[in-house]
Design a protein around this motif. Structure first.
Motif, mmCIF file in Angstrom:
data_model
loop_
_atom_site.group_PDB
_atom_site.id
_atom_site.type_symbol
_atom_site.label_atom_id
_atom_site.label_comp_id
_atom_site.label_asym_id
_atom_site.label_seq_id
_atom_site.Cartn_x
_atom_site.Cartn_y
_atom_site.Cartn_z
ATOM 1 N N GLU A 196 2.424 -7.201 -7.084
ATOM 2 C CA GLU A 196 1.965 -6.139 -7.943
ATOM 3 C C GLU A 196 3.437 -5.193 -8.099
ATOM 4 O O GLU A 196 3.368 -4.120 -8.997
ATOM 5 C CB GLU A 196 1.064 -5.004 -7.000
ATOM 6 N N LYS A 197 4.556 -5.299 -7.551
ATOM 7 C CA LYS A 197 5.826 -4.871 -8.026
ATOM 8 C C LYS A 197 6.919 -5.653 -8.700
ATOM 9 O O LYS A 197 8.084 -5.597 -8.141
ATOM 10 C CB LYS A 197 6.281 -4.175 -6.613
ATOM 11 N N ALA A 198 6.547 -6.590 -9.495
ATOM 12 C CA ALA A 198 7.451 -7.703 -9.757
ATOM 13 C C ALA A 198 8.670 -7.064 -10.662
ATOM 14 O O ALA A 198 9.607 -7.519 -10.756
ATOM 15 C CB ALA A 198 6.808 -8.693 -10.781
ATOM 16 N N ASP A 199 8.337 -5.730 -11.313
ATOM 17 C CA ASP A 199 9.318 -5.167 -11.981
ATOM 18 C C ASP A 199 10.499 -4.743 -11.057
ATOM 19 O O ASP A 199 11.753 -4.471 -11.636
ATOM 20 C CB ASP A 199 8.900 -3.882 -12.676
ATOM 21 N N THR A 200 10.433 -4.594 -9.711
ATOM 22 C CA THR A 200 11.171 -4.523 -8.790
ATOM 23 C C THR A 200 12.216 -5.724 -8.404
ATOM 24 O O THR A 200 12.990 -5.576 -7.550
ATOM 25 C CB THR A 200 10.877 -3.594 -7.626
ATOM 26 N N HIS A 201 11.646 -6.726 -8.483
ATOM 27 C CA HIS A 201 12.092 -8.248 -8.281
ATOM 28 C C HIS A 201 12.565 -8.905 -9.738
ATOM 29 O O HIS A 201 12.108 -10.126 -9.492
ATOM 30 C CB HIS A 201 11.199 -8.963 -7.475
ATOM 31 N N GLN A 202 12.628 -8.367 -10.572
ATOM 32 C CA GLN A 202 12.985 -8.961 -11.864
ATOM 33 C C GLN A 202 13.756 -10.185 -11.829
ATOM 34 O O GLN A 202 13.567 -11.439 -12.313
ATOM 35 C CB GLN A 202 13.454 -8.229 -12.986
ATOM 36 N N ALA A 203 15.182 -9.960 -11.184
ATOM 37 C CA ALA A 203 16.163 -10.929 -11.007
ATOM 38 C C ALA A 203 15.579 -12.419 -10.230
ATOM 39 O O ALA A 203 15.863 -13.558 -10.758
ATOM 40 C CB ALA A 203 17.224 -10.583 -10.357
ATOM 41 N N GLU A 204 14.761 -11.929 -9.255
ATOM 42 C CA GLU A 204 14.238 -13.154 -8.252
ATOM 43 C C GLU A 204 13.165 -13.838 -9.132
ATOM 44 O O GLU A 204 13.249 -15.076 -9.372
ATOM 45 C CB GLU A 204 13.377 -12.564 -6.990
ATOM 46 N N ALA A 205 12.409 -13.025 -9.958
ATOM 47 C CA ALA A 205 11.471 -13.732 -10.967
ATOM 48 C C ALA A 205 11.942 -14.630 -12.241
ATOM 49 O O ALA A 205 11.514 -15.959 -12.154
ATOM 50 C CB ALA A 205 10.613 -12.822 -11.730
ATOM 51 N N VAL A 206 13.020 -13.920 -12.393
ATOM 52 C CA VAL A 206 13.856 -14.746 -13.682
ATOM 53 C C VAL A 206 14.244 -15.963 -13.099
ATOM 54 O O VAL A 206 14.286 -17.255 -13.708
ATOM 55 C CB VAL A 206 15.045 -13.800 -14.420
ATOM 56 N N ASP A 207 14.897 -15.983 -11.958
ATOM 57 C CA ASP A 207 15.432 -17.395 -11.218
ATOM 58 C C ASP A 207 14.120 -18.312 -10.978
ATOM 59 O O ASP A 207 14.385 -19.430 -11.255
ATOM 60 C CB ASP A 207 16.172 -16.613 -9.974
ATOM 61 N N PHE A 208 13.270 -17.838 -10.265
ATOM 62 C CA PHE A 208 12.086 -18.572 -9.922
ATOM 63 C C PHE A 208 11.626 -19.294 -11.224
ATOM 64 O O PHE A 208 11.376 -20.421 -11.203
ATOM 65 C CB PHE A 208 10.801 -17.831 -9.306
ATOM 66 N N PHE A 209 11.369 -18.481 -12.484
ATOM 67 C CA PHE A 209 10.752 -19.339 -13.509
ATOM 68 C C PHE A 209 11.753 -20.011 -14.149
ATOM 69 O O PHE A 209 11.233 -21.211 -15.078
ATOM 70 C CB PHE A 209 10.292 -18.124 -14.658
ATOM 71 N N ASP A 210 12.827 -19.978 -14.229
ATOM 72 C CA ASP A 210 13.936 -20.760 -14.712
ATOM 73 C C ASP A 210 13.981 -21.854 -14.043
ATOM 74 O O ASP A 210 13.860 -23.039 -14.909
ATOM 75 C CB ASP A 210 15.437 -20.028 -14.417
ATOM 76 N N LYS A 211 13.810 -22.094 -12.769
ATOM 77 C CA LYS A 211 13.900 -23.232 -11.997
ATOM 78 C C LYS A 211 12.299 -23.921 -12.374
ATOM 79 O O LYS A 211 12.397 -25.249 -12.614
ATOM 80 C CB LYS A 211 13.756 -23.117 -10.570
#
Length: 322
Positions: A127-142
Protein backbone atom coordinates in the motif's frame (compact mmCIF):
# COMPACT_ATOMS: atom_id res chain seq x y z
CA UNK A 1 -35.23 -33.63 -44.98
CA UNK A 2 -38.43 -31.61 -44.75
CA UNK A 3 -37.51 -27.87 -44.90
CA UNK A 4 -39.51 -27.16 -41.77
CA UNK A 5 -37.68 -29.91 -39.88
CA UNK A 6 -34.32 -28.64 -41.19
CA UNK A 7 -35.13 -25.14 -40.00
CA UNK A 8 -36.00 -26.48 -36.57
CA UNK A 9 -32.70 -28.39 -36.38
CA UNK A 10 -30.77 -25.25 -37.31
CA UNK A 11 -32.62 -23.18 -34.69
CA UNK A 12 -31.96 -25.81 -32.01
CA UNK A 13 -28.29 -26.03 -32.96
CA UNK A 14 -27.88 -22.27 -32.70
CA UNK A 15 -29.70 -22.24 -29.36
CA UNK A 16 -27.46 -24.99 -27.98
CA UNK A 17 -24.35 -23.23 -29.23
CA UNK A 18 -25.35 -19.98 -27.54
CA UNK A 19 -25.94 -21.74 -24.23
CA UNK A 20 -22.54 -23.44 -24.03
CA UNK A 21 -20.51 -22.27 -21.04
CA UNK A 22 -17.19 -20.56 -21.74
CA UNK A 23 -14.76 -22.33 -19.44
CA UNK A 24 -11.76 -20.06 -18.75
CA UNK A 25 -9.52 -23.13 -18.56
CA UNK A 26 -10.03 -23.50 -22.31
CA UNK A 27 -9.25 -19.84 -23.08
CA UNK A 28 -5.52 -19.86 -22.41
CA UNK A 29 -2.32 -18.42 -23.86
CA UNK A 30 -1.96 -20.97 -26.66
CA UNK A 31 -5.35 -19.83 -27.98
CA UNK A 32 -5.24 -16.08 -27.36
CA UNK A 33 -1.50 -15.29 -27.47
CA UNK A 34 -0.16 -11.78 -27.13
CA UNK A 35 -2.61 -9.46 -25.39
CA UNK A 36 -3.09 -5.78 -26.09
CA UNK A 37 -5.37 -2.94 -25.03
CA UNK A 38 -7.59 -0.90 -27.31
CA UNK A 39 -9.98 1.64 -25.85
CA UNK A 40 -11.54 0.05 -22.77
CA UNK A 41 -10.98 -3.52 -23.98
CA UNK A 42 -8.40 -6.26 -23.56
CA UNK A 43 -7.73 -7.93 -26.93
CA UNK A 44 -6.11 -11.19 -28.01
CA UNK A 45 -3.57 -11.74 -30.80
CA UNK A 46 -6.35 -11.56 -33.41
CA UNK A 47 -7.71 -8.25 -32.14
CA UNK A 48 -10.75 -9.92 -30.54
CA UNK A 49 -12.03 -8.95 -27.08
CA UNK A 50 -10.84 -11.49 -24.52
CA UNK A 51 -11.76 -12.00 -20.87
CA UNK A 52 -9.44 -13.51 -18.26
CA UNK A 53 -10.87 -15.20 -15.17
CA UNK A 54 -8.79 -16.73 -12.43
CA UNK A 55 -7.30 -16.72 -8.97
CA UNK A 56 -4.89 -14.68 -6.89
CA UNK A 57 -2.25 -16.29 -4.72
CA UNK A 58 -2.30 -15.15 -1.09
CA UNK A 59 0.47 -13.03 0.45
CA UNK A 60 3.70 -14.77 -0.52
CA UNK A 61 5.40 -14.50 2.86
CA UNK A 62 2.43 -15.93 4.79
CA UNK A 63 1.33 -18.77 2.52
CA UNK A 64 4.48 -19.70 0.55
CA UNK A 65 3.41 -23.37 0.47
CA UNK A 66 0.98 -22.48 -2.32
CA UNK A 67 3.61 -20.73 -4.42
CA UNK A 68 4.60 -23.80 -6.41
CA UNK A 69 3.99 -25.65 -9.67
CA UNK A 70 1.44 -28.05 -8.16
CA UNK A 71 -0.80 -25.18 -7.07
CA UNK A 72 -0.53 -23.45 -10.44
CA UNK A 73 -1.59 -26.63 -12.20
CA UNK A 74 -4.57 -26.89 -9.84
CA UNK A 75 -5.51 -23.27 -10.55
CA UNK A 76 -5.75 -24.13 -14.24
CA UNK A 77 -7.22 -27.63 -14.06
CA UNK A 78 -9.54 -27.44 -11.05
CA UNK A 79 -10.11 -23.69 -10.57
CA UNK A 80 -10.90 -23.45 -14.31
CA UNK A 81 -8.69 -20.40 -14.75
CA UNK A 82 -6.74 -18.79 -17.55
CA UNK A 83 -4.91 -16.31 -15.31
CA UNK A 84 -3.21 -16.31 -11.91
CA UNK A 85 -2.11 -13.31 -9.90
CA UNK A 86 1.21 -13.61 -8.05
CA UNK A 87 0.63 -11.28 -5.08
CA UNK A 88 4.23 -10.82 -3.95
CA UNK A 89 4.44 -9.27 -0.49
CA UNK A 90 6.73 -6.28 -0.18
CA UNK A 91 6.54 -5.39 3.53
CA UNK A 92 5.83 -7.52 6.63
CA UNK A 93 8.67 -9.92 5.93
CA UNK A 94 8.26 -9.77 2.15
CA UNK A 95 10.54 -8.54 -0.62
CA UNK A 96 12.13 -5.70 1.33
CA UNK A 97 13.25 -8.20 3.97
CA UNK A 98 14.03 -11.20 1.77
CA UNK A 99 14.43 -10.19 -1.88
CA UNK A 100 16.13 -13.41 -2.95
CA UNK A 101 13.55 -15.66 -1.31
CA UNK A 102 10.61 -13.69 -2.65
CA UNK A 103 12.10 -13.50 -6.14
CA UNK A 104 12.52 -17.27 -6.11
CA UNK A 105 8.83 -17.73 -5.26
CA UNK A 106 7.81 -15.38 -8.07
CA UNK A 107 10.05 -17.10 -10.60
CA UNK A 108 8.69 -20.49 -9.56
CA UNK A 109 5.07 -19.53 -10.21
CA UNK A 110 5.82 -17.55 -13.38
CA UNK A 111 7.56 -20.56 -14.88
CA UNK A 112 4.74 -22.84 -13.73
CA UNK A 113 2.17 -20.51 -15.33
CA UNK A 114 4.08 -20.62 -18.61
CA UNK A 115 4.22 -24.43 -18.41
CA UNK A 116 0.47 -24.59 -17.70
CA UNK A 117 -0.53 -22.20 -20.52
CA UNK A 118 -1.72 -19.49 -18.12
CA UNK A 119 -1.42 -15.75 -18.10
CA UNK A 120 0.21 -14.46 -14.89
CA UNK A 121 0.07 -11.05 -13.22
CA UNK A 122 3.20 -10.22 -11.23
CA UNK A 123 1.93 -7.94 -8.46
CA UNK A 124 3.96 -5.58 -6.24
CA UNK A 125 1.65 -6.20 -3.30
CA UNK A 126 1.68 -3.28 -0.88
CA UNK A 127 0.00 0.00 0.00
CA UNK A 128 3.04 2.32 0.15
CA UNK A 129 4.86 1.51 -3.07
CA UNK A 130 5.47 5.19 -3.76
CA UNK A 131 7.88 5.14 -0.79
CA UNK A 132 9.73 2.16 -2.32
CA UNK A 133 9.91 3.32 -5.92
CA UNK A 134 13.58 2.47 -6.42
CA UNK A 135 13.04 -1.08 -5.17
CA UNK A 136 9.96 -1.51 -7.37
CA UNK A 137 11.82 -0.20 -10.43
CA UNK A 138 14.66 -2.65 -9.78
CA UNK A 139 12.29 -5.58 -9.23
CA UNK A 140 10.28 -4.98 -12.40
CA UNK A 141 13.46 -4.38 -14.39
CA UNK A 142 14.65 -7.86 -13.38
CA UNK A 143 11.30 -9.56 -14.00
CA UNK A 144 10.79 -7.94 -17.40
CA UNK A 145 14.33 -8.81 -18.50
CA UNK A 146 13.82 -12.46 -17.63
CA UNK A 147 10.22 -13.02 -18.76
CA UNK A 148 9.25 -10.08 -20.96
CA UNK A 149 9.54 -12.15 -24.14
CA UNK A 150 6.69 -14.44 -23.02
CA UNK A 151 3.10 -13.45 -23.89
CA UNK A 152 1.99 -14.94 -20.53
CA UNK A 153 3.37 -12.13 -18.39
CA UNK A 154 1.54 -9.05 -17.09
CA UNK A 155 2.76 -6.55 -14.54
CA UNK A 156 0.82 -4.94 -11.67
CA UNK A 157 2.93 -2.06 -10.44
CA UNK A 158 1.12 -1.15 -7.20
CA UNK A 159 -1.47 -3.31 -5.46
CA UNK A 160 -3.58 -0.90 -3.38
CA UNK A 161 -2.69 2.74 -2.92
CA UNK A 162 -4.60 4.32 -0.06
CA UNK A 163 -4.76 8.09 0.34
CA UNK A 164 -2.08 9.06 -2.19
CA UNK A 165 -3.12 11.60 -4.80
CA UNK A 166 -3.44 10.19 -8.32
CA UNK A 167 -1.93 12.96 -10.45
CA UNK A 168 0.87 14.14 -8.16
CA UNK A 169 2.01 10.85 -6.60
CA UNK A 170 0.57 7.68 -8.14
CA UNK A 171 0.80 8.59 -11.80
CA UNK A 172 4.49 9.64 -11.63
CA UNK A 173 5.30 6.45 -9.67
CA UNK A 174 3.60 4.29 -12.30
CA UNK A 175 5.33 6.13 -15.12
CA UNK A 176 8.74 5.46 -13.55
CA UNK A 177 8.04 1.73 -13.19
CA UNK A 178 6.51 1.54 -16.68
CA UNK A 179 9.68 3.10 -18.11
CA UNK A 180 11.79 0.36 -16.50
CA UNK A 181 9.52 -2.39 -17.82
CA UNK A 182 9.28 -0.96 -21.33
CA UNK A 183 13.07 -0.86 -21.63
CA UNK A 184 12.90 -4.66 -21.68
CA UNK A 185 9.33 -5.48 -22.69
CA UNK A 186 7.63 -3.14 -25.16
CA UNK A 187 4.34 -4.98 -25.46
CA UNK A 188 2.95 -6.91 -22.49
CA UNK A 189 0.10 -5.45 -20.47
CA UNK A 190 0.87 -3.29 -17.42
CA UNK A 191 -1.86 -2.78 -14.79
CA UNK A 192 -1.60 0.24 -12.50
CA UNK A 193 -3.16 0.66 -9.06
CA UNK A 194 -5.64 3.45 -8.37
CA UNK A 195 -6.50 5.45 -5.25
CA UNK A 196 -8.52 4.40 -2.20
CA UNK A 197 -7.48 0.74 -2.22
CA UNK A 198 -7.76 0.60 -6.03
CA UNK A 199 -11.29 1.92 -6.25
CA UNK A 200 -10.85 5.47 -7.60
CA UNK A 201 -10.70 4.60 -11.27
CA UNK A 202 -12.65 7.80 -11.86
CA UNK A 203 -9.58 9.84 -10.94
CA UNK A 204 -7.45 7.91 -13.42
CA UNK A 205 -10.10 8.40 -16.11
CA UNK A 206 -9.75 12.17 -15.69
CA UNK A 207 -5.95 12.06 -16.02
CA UNK A 208 -4.83 8.79 -17.65
CA UNK A 209 -1.26 7.82 -18.42
CA UNK A 210 -0.46 9.06 -21.92
CA UNK A 211 2.18 8.16 -24.52
CA UNK A 212 2.09 4.49 -23.49
CA UNK A 213 0.40 1.44 -24.95
CA UNK A 214 -1.24 -1.56 -23.27
CA UNK A 215 -1.90 0.08 -19.91
CA UNK A 216 -4.87 -0.94 -17.75
CA UNK A 217 -6.16 0.35 -14.42
CA UNK A 218 -6.92 -1.64 -11.29
CA UNK A 219 -10.33 -1.99 -9.68
CA UNK A 220 -10.73 -3.94 -6.42
CA UNK A 221 -13.94 -4.85 -4.62
CA UNK A 222 -15.36 -7.08 -1.90
CA UNK A 223 -18.91 -7.84 -2.92
CA UNK A 224 -20.77 -7.44 0.36
CA UNK A 225 -19.02 -4.16 1.19
CA UNK A 226 -18.61 -2.41 -2.16
CA UNK A 227 -21.94 -2.32 -3.92
CA UNK A 228 -23.79 -0.42 -6.64
CA UNK A 229 -22.09 2.88 -5.86
CA UNK A 230 -18.72 1.44 -6.84
CA UNK A 231 -20.10 -0.21 -9.97
CA UNK A 232 -21.58 3.15 -10.97
CA UNK A 233 -18.27 4.92 -10.36
CA UNK A 234 -16.38 2.32 -12.39
CA UNK A 235 -18.96 2.38 -15.18
CA UNK A 236 -18.40 6.10 -15.52
CA UNK A 237 -14.67 5.50 -15.99
CA UNK A 238 -15.30 2.75 -18.55
CA UNK A 239 -17.68 5.02 -20.44
CA UNK A 240 -14.81 7.51 -20.72
CA UNK A 241 -12.68 4.78 -22.31
CA UNK A 242 -10.64 3.65 -19.29
CA UNK A 243 -9.49 0.00 -19.56
CA UNK A 244 -10.09 -1.70 -16.21
CA UNK A 245 -8.81 -5.01 -14.85
CA UNK A 246 -10.27 -6.36 -11.57
CA UNK A 247 -7.05 -7.86 -10.22
CA UNK A 248 -8.57 -8.55 -6.79
CA UNK A 249 -12.13 -9.25 -5.68
CA UNK A 250 -13.78 -11.12 -2.86
CA UNK A 251 -17.21 -12.67 -2.49
CA UNK A 252 -17.40 -11.58 1.14
CA UNK A 253 -18.22 -8.56 3.29
CA UNK A 254 -15.00 -7.23 4.82
CA UNK A 255 -16.99 -5.39 7.51
CA UNK A 256 -18.37 -8.61 9.00
CA UNK A 257 -16.66 -11.84 10.03
CA UNK A 258 -16.86 -14.79 7.64
CA UNK A 259 -19.89 -13.73 5.65
CA UNK A 260 -20.06 -14.56 1.95
CA UNK A 261 -22.57 -12.55 -0.10
CA UNK A 262 -23.70 -14.68 -3.09
CA UNK A 263 -26.35 -12.20 -4.24
CA UNK A 264 -24.05 -9.20 -4.43
CA UNK A 265 -21.31 -11.37 -5.93
CA UNK A 266 -23.71 -12.33 -8.72
CA UNK A 267 -24.45 -8.65 -9.39
CA UNK A 268 -20.75 -7.90 -9.63
CA UNK A 269 -20.08 -10.80 -12.01
CA UNK A 270 -23.01 -9.82 -14.22
CA UNK A 271 -21.75 -6.25 -14.40
CA UNK A 272 -18.13 -7.28 -15.03
CA UNK A 273 -19.12 -9.75 -17.74
CA UNK A 274 -21.35 -7.18 -19.44
CA UNK A 275 -18.27 -4.92 -19.73
CA UNK A 276 -15.91 -7.77 -20.74
CA UNK A 277 -13.81 -7.12 -17.66
CA UNK A 278 -11.21 -9.61 -16.51
CA UNK A 279 -10.95 -10.60 -12.85
CA UNK A 280 -8.93 -12.64 -10.34
CA UNK A 281 -10.39 -13.84 -7.06
CA UNK A 282 -8.79 -13.32 -3.66
CA UNK A 283 -7.49 -15.86 -2.75
CA UNK A 284 -5.81 -19.24 -3.01
CA UNK A 285 -5.30 -19.91 0.69
CA UNK A 286 -6.69 -21.87 3.63
CA UNK A 287 -6.82 -19.11 6.23
CA UNK A 288 -9.87 -18.49 8.40
CA UNK A 289 -11.30 -15.76 6.18
CA UNK A 290 -14.52 -15.89 4.18
CA UNK A 291 -12.67 -14.94 1.01
CA UNK A 292 -10.35 -17.96 1.22
CA UNK A 293 -11.01 -20.44 -1.58
CA UNK A 294 -9.63 -23.47 0.27
CA UNK A 295 -10.60 -25.27 3.46
CA UNK A 296 -8.06 -25.57 6.27
CA UNK A 297 -4.95 -27.65 5.55
CA UNK A 298 -5.67 -28.16 1.86
CA UNK A 299 -2.60 -29.85 0.33
CA UNK A 300 -1.17 -28.34 -2.83
CA UNK A 301 -2.14 -31.34 -4.95
CA UNK A 302 -5.81 -30.80 -4.00
CA UNK A 303 -6.06 -27.08 -4.80
CA UNK A 304 -9.58 -26.26 -6.05
CA UNK A 305 -10.75 -29.85 -6.06
CA UNK A 306 -14.40 -29.95 -5.07
CA UNK A 307 -13.99 -31.49 -1.62
CA UNK A 308 -11.46 -28.82 -0.63
CA UNK A 309 -13.37 -25.69 -1.62
CA UNK A 310 -14.97 -23.26 0.81
CA UNK A 311 -18.34 -21.62 0.15
CA UNK A 312 -16.53 -18.80 -1.62
CA UNK A 313 -14.31 -21.19 -3.56
CA UNK A 314 -17.31 -23.11 -4.89
CA UNK A 315 -18.97 -19.92 -6.12
CA UNK A 316 -15.80 -18.67 -7.81
CA UNK A 317 -14.91 -21.94 -9.54
CA UNK A 318 -18.46 -22.19 -10.90
CA UNK A 319 -18.18 -18.61 -12.19
CA UNK A 320 -14.88 -19.35 -13.92
CA UNK A 321 -16.66 -21.98 -16.01
CA UNK A 322 -19.35 -19.62 -17.31
Amino acid sequence: MNPAVLSLVVILAVSVNLSVSKDAAQETVSKHGQLSVKGANLLNKNGEIVQLKGMALYWSQWKPQYWNAETIQGIHDSCHSNVVRASMAVEYGGYLTDPEGQMKLVETVVEAAIANDLYIIVDWHEEKADTHQAEAVDFFDKISKKYGSYPNIMYETFNEPTTQAWSSTLKPYHEAVIKAIRANDPDNVIIVGTGQWSQRVDEAAEDPISDQINIMYTLHYYAGTHKQWLRDLAQGAIDKGLPIFITEYGTDNVDEVNWVDPEESALWWTWADSNNLSYTNWAICDVNEASAALIADTPTDKVCQADYLTESGKLVVAQNQK
